[in-house]
Each structure stands twice: as structure tokens, then as C-alpha cells.
Scaffold this motif. Structure first.
Motif, PDB file in Angstrom:
ATOM      1  N   SER A  55       0.934  -1.117  -0.007  1.00 27.57           N
ATOM      2  CA  SER A  55       0.206   0.268   0.028  1.00 27.57           C
ATOM      3  C   SER A  55       1.257   1.335   0.139  1.00 27.57           C
ATOM      4  O   SER A  55       0.396   2.320  -0.320  1.00 27.57           O
ATOM      5  CB  SER A  55      -0.852   0.228   0.915  1.00 27.57           C
ATOM      6  N   ARG A  56       1.940   1.501   1.040  1.00 22.04           N
ATOM      7  CA  ARG A  56       2.401   2.032   0.694  1.00 22.04           C
ATOM      8  C   ARG A  56       3.163   2.340  -0.458  1.00 22.04           C
ATOM      9  O   ARG A  56       3.655   3.793  -1.279  1.00 22.04           O
ATOM     10  CB  ARG A  56       3.984   2.110   2.066  1.00 22.04           C
ATOM     11  N   ALA A  57       4.130   1.612  -1.178  1.00 11.29           N
ATOM     12  CA  ALA A  57       4.584   1.354  -2.542  1.00 11.29           C
ATOM     13  C   ALA A  57       3.553   2.067  -3.868  1.00 11.29           C
ATOM     14  O   ALA A  57       3.769   2.889  -4.249  1.00 11.29           O
ATOM     15  CB  ALA A  57       5.305   0.180  -3.024  1.00 11.29           C
ATOM     16  N   LEU A  58       2.465   1.505  -3.617  1.00  6.73           N
ATOM     17  CA  LEU A  58       1.453   1.980  -4.500  1.00  6.73           C
ATOM     18  C   LEU A  58       0.441   3.172  -4.576  1.00  6.73           C
ATOM     19  O   LEU A  58       0.928   3.980  -5.131  1.00  6.73           O
ATOM     20  CB  LEU A  58       0.312   1.026  -4.698  1.00  6.73           C
ATOM     21  N   ALA A  59       0.951   3.987  -3.161  1.00  3.52           N
ATOM     22  CA  ALA A  59       0.754   5.822  -3.186  1.00  3.52           C
ATOM     23  C   ALA A  59       1.335   6.227  -4.380  1.00  3.52           C
ATOM     24  O   ALA A  59       1.054   7.394  -4.327  1.00  3.52           O
ATOM     25  CB  ALA A  59       0.141   5.310  -1.718  1.00  3.52           C
ATOM     26  N   LYS A  60       2.766   6.069  -3.512  1.00  4.70           N
ATOM     27  CA  LYS A  60       3.576   6.920  -4.004  1.00  4.70           C
ATOM     28  C   LYS A  60       3.287   6.549  -5.622  1.00  4.70           C
ATOM     29  O   LYS A  60       4.009   7.504  -6.423  1.00  4.70           O
ATOM     30  CB  LYS A  60       4.972   6.544  -3.640  1.00  4.70           C
ATOM     31  N   GLU A  61       3.448   5.293  -6.173  1.00  6.73           N
ATOM     32  CA  GLU A  61       3.419   5.340  -7.868  1.00  6.73           C
ATOM     33  C   GLU A  61       2.404   5.743  -8.222  1.00  6.73           C
ATOM     34  O   GLU A  61       2.404   6.450  -8.924  1.00  6.73           O
ATOM     35  CB  GLU A  61       3.466   3.824  -7.568  1.00  6.73           C
ATOM     36  N   VAL A  62       1.189   6.175  -7.434  1.00  8.33           N
ATOM     37  CA  VAL A  62       0.263   6.791  -8.302  1.00  8.33           C
ATOM     38  C   VAL A  62      -0.712   8.199  -7.678  1.00  8.33           C
ATOM     39  O   VAL A  62      -1.685   8.269  -7.895  1.00  8.33           O
ATOM     40  CB  VAL A  62      -1.879   5.337  -8.049  1.00  8.33           C
ATOM     41  N   ALA A  63       0.436   8.660  -6.527  1.00 10.09           N
ATOM     42  CA  ALA A  63      -0.407  10.016  -6.174  1.00 10.09           C
ATOM     43  C   ALA A  63      -0.040  11.228  -7.312  1.00 10.09           C
ATOM     44  O   ALA A  63      -1.457  11.540  -7.329  1.00 10.09           O
ATOM     45  CB  ALA A  63       0.763  10.126  -5.393  1.00 10.09           C
ATOM     46  N   ARG A  64       0.691  11.008  -8.338  1.00 11.65           N
ATOM     47  CA  ARG A  64       1.057  11.599  -9.431  1.00 11.65           C
ATOM     48  C   ARG A  64      -0.440  11.882 -10.529  1.00 11.65           C
ATOM     49  O   ARG A  64      -0.519  12.966 -10.629  1.00 11.65           O
ATOM     50  CB  ARG A  64       1.903  11.680 -10.898  1.00 11.65           C
ATOM     51  N   LYS A  65      -1.404  10.744  -9.566  1.00 11.93           N
ATOM     52  CA  LYS A  65      -3.073  10.486 -10.720  1.00 11.93           C
ATOM     53  C   LYS A  65      -3.740  11.201 -10.394  1.00 11.93           C
ATOM     54  O   LYS A  65      -4.581  10.855 -10.718  1.00 11.93           O
ATOM     55  CB  LYS A  65      -2.716   9.293 -11.505  1.00 11.93           C
ATOM     56  N   LYS A  66      -3.857  11.550  -8.841  1.00 11.38           N
ATOM     57  CA  LYS A  66      -4.771  12.086  -8.602  1.00 11.38           C
ATOM     58  C   LYS A  66      -5.313  11.044  -7.149  1.00 11.38           C
ATOM     59  O   LYS A  66      -6.700  10.845  -6.991  1.00 11.38           O
ATOM     60  CB  LYS A  66      -5.580  13.148  -8.800  1.00 11.38           C
ATOM     61  N   ILE A  67      -4.762   9.961  -6.925  1.00 11.61           N
ATOM     62  CA  ILE A  67      -5.617   8.499  -6.399  1.00 11.61           C
ATOM     63  C   ILE A  67      -4.921   8.465  -5.321  1.00 11.61           C
ATOM     64  O   ILE A  67      -3.300   8.412  -5.183  1.00 11.61           O
ATOM     65  CB  ILE A  67      -5.276   7.328  -7.761  1.00 11.61           C
ATOM     66  N   ARG A  68      -5.360   8.393  -4.581  1.00 10.76           N
ATOM     67  CA  ARG A  68      -4.891   7.949  -2.732  1.00 10.76           C
ATOM     68  C   ARG A  68      -5.103   6.533  -2.535  1.00 10.76           C
ATOM     69  O   ARG A  68      -6.067   6.248  -2.662  1.00 10.76           O
ATOM     70  CB  ARG A  68      -5.904   9.024  -1.197  1.00 10.76           C
ATOM     71  N   VAL A  69      -4.150   5.985  -1.892  1.00 11.52           N
ATOM     72  CA  VAL A  69      -3.724   4.546  -1.598  1.00 11.52           C
ATOM     73  C   VAL A  69      -3.431   4.515   0.226  1.00 11.52           C
ATOM     74  O   VAL A  69      -2.867   4.899   0.533  1.00 11.52           O
ATOM     75  CB  VAL A  69      -2.475   4.006  -2.105  1.00 11.52           C
ATOM     76  N   ASN A  70      -4.362   4.109   1.403  1.00  7.48           N
ATOM     77  CA  ASN A  70      -4.319   4.194   2.179  1.00  7.48           C
ATOM     78  C   ASN A  70      -4.630   2.738   2.733  1.00  7.48           C
ATOM     79  O   ASN A  70      -5.105   1.643   1.974  1.00  7.48           O
ATOM     80  CB  ASN A  70      -5.070   4.928   3.207  1.00  7.48           C
ATOM     81  N   VAL A  71      -3.498   2.188   4.414  1.00  4.80           N
ATOM     82  CA  VAL A  71      -4.119   0.841   4.837  1.00  4.80           C
ATOM     83  C   VAL A  71      -4.263   1.712   6.471  1.00  4.80           C
ATOM     84  O   VAL A  71      -3.575   2.479   6.897  1.00  4.80           O
ATOM     85  CB  VAL A  71      -2.801   0.207   4.814  1.00  4.80           C
ATOM     86  N   VAL A  72      -5.616   1.215   6.601  1.00  2.00           N
ATOM     87  CA  VAL A  72      -5.977   0.554   7.942  1.00  2.00           C
ATOM     88  C   VAL A  72      -5.197  -0.229   9.206  1.00  2.00           C
ATOM     89  O   VAL A  72      -5.219  -1.957   8.333  1.00  2.00           O
ATOM     90  CB  VAL A  72      -7.176   1.084   8.333  1.00  2.00           C
ATOM     91  N   ALA A  73      -5.301  -0.604   9.682  1.00  2.00           N
ATOM     92  CA  ALA A  73      -4.371  -1.218  10.623  1.00  2.00           C
ATOM     93  C   ALA A  73      -5.182  -1.492  12.065  1.00  2.00           C
ATOM     94  O   ALA A  73      -4.586  -1.289  12.900  1.00  2.00           O
ATOM     95  CB  ALA A  73      -2.788  -1.419  10.857  1.00  2.00           C
ATOM     96  N   PRO A  74      -6.578  -2.538  12.176  1.00  2.00           N
ATOM     97  CA  PRO A  74      -7.448  -2.978  13.405  1.00  2.00           C
ATOM     98  C   PRO A  74      -6.096  -3.568  14.349  1.00  2.00           C
ATOM     99  O   PRO A  74      -5.519  -4.505  13.416  1.00  2.00           O
ATOM    100  CB  PRO A  74      -8.391  -3.338  12.544  1.00  2.00           C
ATOM    101  N   ASP A  75      -6.296  -3.214  15.379  1.00  2.00           N
ATOM    102  CA  ASP A  75      -5.911  -4.126  16.768  1.00  2.00           C
ATOM    103  C   ASP A  75      -6.773  -4.753  17.145  1.00  2.00           C
ATOM    104  O   ASP A  75      -8.184  -4.427  17.412  1.00  2.00           O
ATOM    105  CB  ASP A  75      -5.167  -2.763  17.721  1.00  2.00           C
ATOM    106  N   PRO A  76      -6.835  -5.849  16.693  1.00  2.00           N
ATOM    107  CA  PRO A  76      -8.265  -6.665  17.411  1.00  2.00           C
ATOM    108  C   PRO A  76      -7.518  -6.824  19.172  1.00  2.00           C
ATOM    109  O   PRO A  76      -8.731  -7.595  19.799  1.00  2.00           O
ATOM    110  CB  PRO A  76      -7.128  -8.652  16.913  1.00  2.00           C
ATOM    111  N   GLU A  77      -6.804  -6.626  19.960  1.00  2.00           N
ATOM    112  CA  GLU A  77      -6.273  -5.962  21.696  1.00  2.00           C
ATOM    113  C   GLU A  77      -6.845  -5.549  22.046  1.00  2.00           C
ATOM    114  O   GLU A  77      -8.251  -5.598  22.527  1.00  2.00           O
ATOM    115  CB  GLU A  77      -5.337  -7.147  21.694  1.00  2.00           C
ATOM    116  N   TRP A  78      -6.608  -4.181  21.282  1.00  2.00           N
ATOM    117  CA  TRP A  78      -6.925  -3.070  21.690  1.00  2.00           C
ATOM    118  C   TRP A  78      -8.564  -1.870  21.534  1.00  2.00           C
ATOM    119  O   TRP A  78      -8.715  -1.509  21.588  1.00  2.00           O
ATOM    120  CB  TRP A  78      -6.028  -1.735  21.684  1.00  2.00           C
ATOM    121  N   SER A  79      -8.725  -3.021  20.108  1.00  2.00           N
ATOM    122  CA  SER A  79      -9.336  -2.019  19.139  1.00  2.00           C
ATOM    123  C   SER A  79      -9.568  -0.458  18.964  1.00  2.00           C
ATOM    124  O   SER A  79     -10.755  -0.092  19.279  1.00  2.00           O
ATOM    125  CB  SER A  79     -11.149  -2.245  20.039  1.00  2.00           C
TER     126      SER A  79
END
Length: 198
Positions: A159-183
């Protein structure tokens, strides 16, 4: 222009919760799951003209066909959520190779394939947003979850690499990392540059 959101893994869990929120925000939704009946039930619960599709994200032909069908029936997808995932907890020495492959194919390759398919349209439109659902386990690791951790850690890097790859095309890429222990959730921002005046 229509706001169309595809939620892979949208029939349950985080994907279903995301779909409910996106419906409230006025998006037309495609709820995608392996089990079509569960996807239909989730889409039906949202009200409106949301649609359900069946897809195995680990199969490129399935992913391509699903995007073609979504475009025909809903319009161009400009928001993609990848929440499809599986987990087979086990110590590595006890983990069957088939379980390793299935987790890596669903959790990592599947998101790569859906992103690849979605980007064709997003690049043409010069806009779009992708959110991949990772896990805090992909950052910190956990005993008994080596393969799951590898798949989610790989998704974060992708996701981090893809974000850099497509940013100039005005496309955002994010990743969310849920924590199962602390919610709580950790949002790893994409490298999308701010436009002038924002």
C-alpha cells in the motif's frame, strides 16, 4: 458524477461496517464476497440500489469479471475498499502449506489484483481512493500468526509503495491497521501530496 464504492469482503465484519458508513455518505455500493447470498443480504440491509457480487479475490479472472460487471451495472468505481481476508492461526511448524498459500493469496495477492483492476479506471478519471484493511499484527507480529502477519505486513508495504506510484494521478492509497486486542485503529497515511490551496 456518481460516487461508486466497491467493498471486497463487504458481507461481514469490518467490510460490512465500512459499507454501512459509505451508504450513509451517499455512495452507490457493490458488496463483494465469495458467498453471493451473504453479499446480497448485506446489500439488502443497506436499502437503496446497492448490488451484490460473488468473487474469489485470489483469482484474477474472477476479479476482472467482477469489475466489468460493476461498471456495467453501477458505473465506474472511484472508491475501493479491500476488507476480504482469512486467518488460519497455527504455529509455523504445524502450518500446512495449503493454508500458507490460501492466506497469502486472499490477504495479499487478492488486494493486489483488485487494486490493479480498479486503477485502470481511476487513472483514466485522474481520481480515486483505495483503502486496504491490514492489521496491527502485520506491524508487530504475533505468536501463532506468522503467515497472517506476513500477509498483512506485505499489504502494508504494498500500500505504501502503491501510494507513491499513483499519487501523481490524484489517486490516494491508504491502509488501516485494526488492532484486535485494543480495538483501536492506526491509519498509515499515503504519500498523496496536497494540492495547492488546500
Amino acid at each position: 458524477m456518481d460516487k461508486v464504492c466497491a467493498v471486497f469482503g463487504g458481507s461481514r465484519g469490518i467490510g460490512r461496517a465500512v459499507a454501512q458508513l459509505m451508504a450513509q455518505k451517499g455512495y452507490r455500493l457493490a458488496i463483494i464476497a465469495r458467498n453471493l447470498e451473504l453479499a446480497k443480504a448485506a446489500a439488502g440491509d443497506l436499502g437503496g440500489d446497492h448490488l451484490a457480487f460473488s468473487c474469489d479475490v485470489a483469482k484474477e479472472r474472477d476479479v476482472q469479471n467482477t469489475f466489468e460487471e460493476m461498471e456495467k451495472t453501477l458505473g465506474r468505481v472511484n472508491f475501493l475498499v479491500n476488507a476480504a481476508g482469512i486467518n488460519r492461526d497455527s504455529l509455523l511448524v504445524r502450518t500446512r502449506t495449503e493454508d500458507m498459500v490460501s492466506q497469502l493469496h486472499t490477504n495479499l495477492l487478492g488486494s493486489m489484483l483488485t487494486c490493479k483492476a480498479a486503477l485502470k479506471t481511476m487513472i483514466q478519471q485522474q481520481r480515486g481512493s483505495i483503502v486496504n484493511v491490514g492489521s496491527i499484527i502485520g506491524l508487530k507480529g504475533n505468536s501463532g500468526q506468522t503467515v497472517y502477519s506476513a500477509s498483512k505486513g506485505g499489504l502494508i508495504g504494498f500500500s505504501r509503495a502503491l501510494a507513491k506510484e499513483v499519487a501523481r494521478k490524484k489517486i490516494r492509497v491508504n491502509v488501516v491497521a485494526p488492532d484486535p486486542e485494543w480495538s483501536h485503529y492506526c491509519l498509515l497515511k499515503s504519500q498523496m501530496p496536497r494540492s495547492r490551496g488546500s
